[in-house]
Design a protein around this motif. Structure first.
Motif, PDB file in Angstrom:
ATOM      1  N   LEU A  60       0.804  -1.234   0.000  1.00  0.00           N
ATOM      2  CA  LEU A  60       0.000   0.000   0.000  1.00  0.00           C
ATOM      3  C   LEU A  60       0.832   1.278   0.000  1.00  0.00           C
ATOM      4  O   LEU A  60       0.413   2.298  -0.543  1.00  0.00           O
ATOM      5  CB  LEU A  60      -0.920   0.005   1.233  1.00  0.00           C
ATOM      6  N   ARG A  82       4.832   5.923  -2.298  1.00  0.00           N
ATOM      7  CA  ARG A  82       4.091   7.119  -1.882  1.00  0.00           C
ATOM      8  C   ARG A  82       5.031   8.099  -1.179  1.00  0.00           C
ATOM      9  O   ARG A  82       5.976   7.698  -0.501  1.00  0.00           O
ATOM     10  CB  ARG A  82       2.942   6.746  -0.951  1.00  0.00           C
ATOM     11  N   GLY A  99      -6.985   4.747   1.447  1.00  0.00           N
ATOM     12  CA  GLY A  99      -6.733   5.349   0.150  1.00  0.00           C
ATOM     13  C   GLY A  99      -7.740   6.441  -0.143  1.00  0.00           C
ATOM     14  O   GLY A  99      -8.605   6.738   0.692  1.00  0.00           O
ATOM     15  N   SER A 149      -3.897  10.129   0.131  1.00  0.00           N
ATOM     16  CA  SER A 149      -4.203   8.949   0.937  1.00  0.00           C
ATOM     17  C   SER A 149      -3.516   9.137   2.292  1.00  0.00           C
ATOM     18  O   SER A 149      -2.616   9.964   2.435  1.00  0.00           O
ATOM     19  CB  SER A 149      -3.711   7.681   0.244  1.00  0.00           C
TER      20      SER A 149
END
Length: 289
Positions: A17, A21, A84, A116
């Motif tokens: 996940l 990012r 998210g 997110s």
DNA sequence: CACTTGACCTGTCCGC
DNA sequence: TGCGGACAGGTCAAGT
């Protein structure tokens, strides 16, 4: 109570996940939960990208692309839940334990460039997050823990050698000692000792080769089963998407006092060992003096 | 020195 | 109903 299987499950979730990012901002309330100064946040965290997430013992390590890592311990009630931009609500109600976030146990919120967010929740405030140089993790973090029980190169001979560092202690206390073997907590020590038919107060030097071998295998079987089940949810534990673990549905003795031993049918009893609630089958797990 | 116990916290559950 | 106390357990510091 996040132990190895729970932390492994969170790690696997977060690794997918969070990878790639970039941190945009961080909000935190209690300084105890987030052991980074505002200077560190500005200098090393804002703008940093996530390379990957790892686990060592019960610690989570979020590796960043600037040579730093976030080190996280969930202790008993810590949760790391990712939301998210398309799943801001809770997950499926039957599997989810967390609803709208943040909630009253939220201590830290990481917001990424894509909006997110990662929520660090911790009802009891025992858990913490801190910053370390990735290059010093081996020396400052890895070193103080015993070997990983699921490592491919962790042999029965290694296991015996580690246990014998505490020859006169009760086996359960030794299994809980993270410097001997890492990752085992209260749930999986009880489960493994039941599999191996060993009383938790048995002194290490009273364990014969048969019992040591059964315990070595038992630990690995139980931990792998628990990982397959996504860990154990007693009260608080959830994975990176807020879902409960299923291992306690399959547990042999943990939290099953008064029920029947799945092996011999005798009653499961609860004791206090190493100041922890401890569950055994009194017939299968006799104390050898 | 080796080993055990208490403190850190908050929410829940039990008995009165 | 409300309240006090016990309990839950990972880790480290303090105690035996």
């Amino acid at each position: 109570m996040p132990e190895l299987p729970e932390v492994e499950t969170v790690k696997n979730g977060l690794n997918v996940l969070l990878k790639g990012r970039v941190i945009d901002s961080i909000k935190y309330d209690t300084p105890k939960s987030f052991l980074c100064s505002t200077e560190e946040v500005e200098q090393y965290l804002v703008g940093a990208g996530v390379i990957g997430v790892k686990r060592r013992a019960k610690l989570l390590l979020i590796n960043l692309d600037n040579g730093y890592s976030l080190v996280i311990h969930l202790k008993m009630t810590g949760q790391l839940v990712y939301r998210g931009t398309t799943n801001f609500g809770a997950g499926h109600p039957s599997r989810s334990l967390v609803g709208q976030l943040p909630d009253k146990s939220t201590r830290v919120i990481f917001t990424f460039r894509d909006h997110s967010r990662l929520f660090f929740n911790d009802q009891r405030k025992f858990g913490w997050i801190k910053l370390e140089r990735t290059s010093s993790l081996a020396e400052r973090v890895y070193k103080k823990f015993g070997p990983e029980p699921l490592a491919r190169d962790f042999t029965l001979a290694d296991f015996k050698k580690r246990l014998l560092l505490r020859p006169h202690s009760g086996i359960k206390a030794v299994l809980l000692d993270q410097s001997i073997v890492s990752g085992i907590g209260n749930i999986y020590s009880d489960e493994s000792l039941w599999v191996a038919k060993i009383h938790p107060l048995t002194k290490v030097d009273r364990l014969n080769d048969l019992k040591l071998s059964r315990l070595y295998k038992g630990i690995r079987v139980v931990l792998n089963e628990a990982i397959d089940q996504g860990g154990s949810t007693d009260r608080n534990y959830v994975d990176a998407l807020g879902r409960k673990g299923g291992y306690l549905n399959f547990a042999r003795v943990f939290r099953r006092e008064g029920q029947s031993c799945p092996r011999c049918g005798s009653k499961i009893i609860k004791l206090k060992v190493a100041s922890r609630g401890t569950h055994i089958c009194a017939r299968c797990q006799k104390l050898v003096a």
